[in-house]
Design a protein around this motif. Structure first.
Motif, PDB file in Angstrom:
ATOM      1  N   UNK A 295       0.854  -1.180   0.000  1.00  0.00           N
ATOM      2  CA  UNK A 295       0.000   0.000   0.000  1.00  0.00           C
ATOM      3  C   UNK A 295       0.892   1.233   0.000  1.00  0.00           C
ATOM      4  N   UNK A 296       0.295   2.358  -0.334  1.00  0.00           N
ATOM      5  CA  UNK A 296       0.998   3.638  -0.280  1.00  0.00           C
ATOM      6  C   UNK A 296       0.106   4.612   0.471  1.00  0.00           C
ATOM      7  N   UNK A 297       0.623   5.149   1.573  1.00  0.00           N
ATOM      8  CA  UNK A 297      -0.128   6.085   2.386  1.00  0.00           C
ATOM      9  C   UNK A 297       0.780   7.253   2.737  1.00  0.00           C
ATOM     10  N   UNK A 298       0.342   8.447   2.416  1.00  0.00           N
ATOM     11  CA  UNK A 298       1.067   9.681   2.742  1.00  0.00           C
ATOM     12  C   UNK A 298       2.525   9.644   2.282  1.00  0.00           C
ATOM     13  N   UNK A 299       2.750   9.080   1.108  1.00  0.00           N
ATOM     14  CA  UNK A 299       4.101   9.070   0.537  1.00  0.00           C
ATOM     15  C   UNK A 299       4.995   7.957   1.026  1.00  0.00           C
ATOM     16  N   UNK A 300       4.486   7.051   1.833  1.00  0.00           N
ATOM     17  CA  UNK A 300       5.255   5.915   2.334  1.00  0.00           C
ATOM     18  C   UNK A 300       4.768   4.645   1.651  1.00  0.00           C
ATOM     19  N   UNK A 301       5.675   3.926   0.988  1.00  0.00           N
ATOM     20  CA  UNK A 301       5.364   2.619   0.426  1.00  0.00           C
ATOM     21  C   UNK A 301       5.484   1.614   1.559  1.00  0.00           C
ATOM     22  N   UNK A 302       4.428   0.855   1.789  1.00  0.00           N
ATOM     23  CA  UNK A 302       4.401  -0.100   2.894  1.00  0.00           C
ATOM     24  C   UNK A 302       4.174  -1.505   2.383  1.00  0.00           C
ATOM     25  N   UNK A 303       4.766  -2.464   3.070  1.00  0.00           N
ATOM     26  CA  UNK A 303       4.532  -3.880   2.800  1.00  0.00           C
ATOM     27  C   UNK A 303       4.215  -4.545   4.124  1.00  0.00           C
ATOM     28  N   UNK A 304       3.064  -5.177   4.186  1.00  0.00           N
ATOM     29  CA  UNK A 304       2.651  -5.905   5.383  1.00  0.00           C
ATOM     30  C   UNK A 304       2.721  -7.394   5.081  1.00  0.00           C
ATOM     31  N   UNK A 305       3.329  -8.152   6.005  1.00  0.00           N
ATOM     32  CA  UNK A 305       3.376  -9.594   5.820  1.00  0.00           C
ATOM     33  C   UNK A 305       3.428 -10.291   7.177  1.00  0.00           C
ATOM     34  N   UNK A 306       3.160 -11.589   7.141  1.00  0.00           N
ATOM     35  CA  UNK A 306       3.205 -12.420   8.337  1.00  0.00           C
ATOM     36  C   UNK A 306       4.457 -13.285   8.249  1.00  0.00           C
ATOM     37  N   UNK A 307       5.291 -13.214   9.289  1.00  0.00           N
ATOM     38  CA  UNK A 307       6.506 -14.032   9.338  1.00  0.00           C
ATOM     39  C   UNK A 307       6.308 -15.170  10.326  1.00  0.00           C
ATOM     40  N   UNK A 308       6.803 -16.335   9.968  1.00  0.00           N
ATOM     41  CA  UNK A 308       6.732 -17.529  10.816  1.00  0.00           C
ATOM     42  C   UNK A 308       5.306 -17.834  11.269  1.00  0.00           C
ATOM     43  N   UNK A 309       4.341 -17.474  10.436  1.00  0.00           N
ATOM     44  CA  UNK A 309       2.911 -17.711  10.690  1.00  0.00           C
ATOM     45  C   UNK A 309       2.449 -17.138  12.025  1.00  0.00           C
ATOM     46  N   UNK A 310       3.202 -16.196  12.575  1.00  0.00           N
ATOM     47  CA  UNK A 310       2.873 -15.682  13.909  1.00  0.00           C
ATOM     48  C   UNK A 310       3.015 -14.178  14.068  1.00  0.00           C
ATOM     49  N   UNK A 311       3.887 -13.543  13.290  1.00  0.00           N
ATOM     50  CA  UNK A 311       4.245 -12.154  13.556  1.00  0.00           C
ATOM     51  C   UNK A 311       3.839 -11.247  12.406  1.00  0.00           C
ATOM     52  N   UNK A 312       3.099 -10.197  12.737  1.00  0.00           N
ATOM     53  CA  UNK A 312       2.687  -9.198  11.749  1.00  0.00           C
ATOM     54  C   UNK A 312       3.820  -8.183  11.610  1.00  0.00           C
ATOM     55  N   UNK A 313       4.352  -8.056  10.404  1.00  0.00           N
ATOM     56  CA  UNK A 313       5.504  -7.201  10.122  1.00  0.00           C
ATOM     57  C   UNK A 313       5.096  -6.139   9.108  1.00  0.00           C
TER      58      UNK A 313
END
Length: 144
Positions: free
Chosen positions: A47-65
């Motif tokens: 996503x892109x919000x207020x000029x910041x490119x963001x990537x959201x993902x789940x690591x090790x099926x447990x952690x929201x990064x």
């Protein structure tokens, strides 16, 4: 006459070319897949919000990064700024704040592919520490 002089672009004033959203997203995707692979993470949502490119993902099926790169932020100082955030409870906290004191000096704040990879290594180290011994064995991680 100064009125007709050639206008300097933002790129030449800063001395470095601007980072595009596509470049930021591709760099994040490459770094995440090379550091974690398919078995340890789900592919990021971008996503892109207020000029910041963001990537959201789940690591090790447990952690929201969340990885953020300043592409066209409101504050010019945040141009190419790199943020690695980990969900702790209901909010995201900077990886820098979660790291052991002696590792904080290794955290990178400016986006380059190399800096992102270095931060993802620190992220993997931190997350491995939070996994149970059974989860570490399942993902093939050793505790350092």
């Amino acid at each position: 006459m100064a009125f007709f002089s050639k206008k300097e672009s933002d790129d030449t004033k800063q001395g470095a070319p601007r980072l595009t959203i596509d470049q930021a997203q591709t760099g994040i995707l490459d770094a995440v897949t090379s550091q974690f692979g398919d078995s340890q993470t789900a592919l990021p949502d971008f996503s892109v919000v207020a000029g910041w490119a963001s990537a959201d993902f789940i690591a090790f099926r447990s952690f929201d990064i969340q990885i953020k790169v300043g592409v066209t932020p409101e504050n010019p100082r945040d141009q190419k700024r790199l943020k690695c955030l980990v969900a702790v409870g209901p909010r995201f906290v900077s990886l820098y704040d979660l790291l052991e004191t002696d590792l904080r000096s290794q955290y990178k704040r400016q986006y380059t592919p190399e800096n992102l990879r270095a931060d993802l290594k620190l992220l993997q180290h931190y997350l491995a520490w939070r996994l149970t011994p059974e989860q570490r064995a399942k993902f093939g991680l050793t505790q350092d």
